[in-house]
Structure formats: structure tokens, C-alpha cells
Design a protein around this motif. Structure first.
Motif: not given
Length: 131
Positions: A5, A8, A95, A121, A124-125
Motif C-alpha cells: 500500500t 499512510k 507512517e 487499501e 490502510s485507509n
């Protein structure tokens, strides 16, 4: 097959994120909306199923305090790992990068690449709001 990913940023300390991830029951908070089942089996293991997909059992394989946590498939039929790398950017920002590593034949890899990418994803989001 390797899927990673984008990194983030999360407005939490490296330690807070790591401790969240090492508490297996917290993975339910990261799951996509189409989750059909989530069950903690023990302190290191949980199983989940998304609608229309088979159940997957994940077990903690390794952890390096505050930096890395690795989950792996409990079954040898589909060997893969899901790794979370946490890098500190300061007292209240870090991060997080998630990566998936698996050994699949070409046909299987082609079938699962898109769903796994979407799943990663979503994890991660959801991290920014779940922790």
C-alpha cells in the motif's frame, strides 16, 4: 506476489499504532464494510470472511516492538504474510506501510490480485480513523 500500500500518515505515535496492531481484536476495526465474519481465536490468531470469499485465518508470526508486525496464513494451503511497518515521524505522527507477500501460481495470482489490493487499501485507509 508482492502488493504494497502507499505509505499512510497517521496522527498517532509509533508506539500507539504498534500496540493497536498487536492487539488482534483491533483488526475488526480495520476491516472493510463487507465483512461477513470476524472471530478472535486466541491472543495471536483471528479469522475473518468477506462476503463471497472463503474464511481466512491469520496468526501473528513475528513482531519487532514499535516497528514491525507480521501476520501470516494459519494454513499452508495458501502461504502468505501481511506485514505492517511503522515509522515514527515525531511524537504524534507516524507512517504505516502494509505489504502482502504470497506464493501463488499464475492463475491464482491473477484471480486474487485485485481483491487483495482493495482489501489492503481498505485496511490502510481505516487505520487513520480506527486508532
Amino acid at each position: 506476489m508482492h502488493i504494497e500500500t502507499p505509505t499512510k500518515k497517521v496522527a498517532k505515535s509509533q508506539q500507539e499504532i504498534f500496540e493497536f496492531l498487536t492487539d488482534i481484536k483491533n483488526f475488526e476495526k480495520l476491516m472493510p464494510e463487507n465483512i461477513d465474519k470476524f472471530e478472535v481465536l486466541d491472543d495471536d490468531t483471528f479469522k475473518f470472511a468477506l462476503k463471497g470469499m472463503p474464511e481466512i485465518v491469520l496468526r501473528r508470526k513475528e513482531q519487532h516492538p514499535y516497528e514491525k508486525m507480521v501476520l501470516g496464513a494459519a494454513s499452508d494451503k495458501l502461504p502468505f504474510t501481511l506485514t505492517a511497518l511503522v515509522n515514527s515521524l515525531g511524537d504524534m505522527e507516524s507512517e504505516v506501510t502494509l505489504s502482502f507477500e504470497g506464493e501463488f501460481n499464475a492463475m491464482m495470482a491473477m484471480m486474487i490480485k485485485s481483491p487483495i489490493t482493495n482489501f489492503m487499501e481498505t485496511l490502510s485507509n481505516n487505520m487513520a480513523t480506527a486508532i
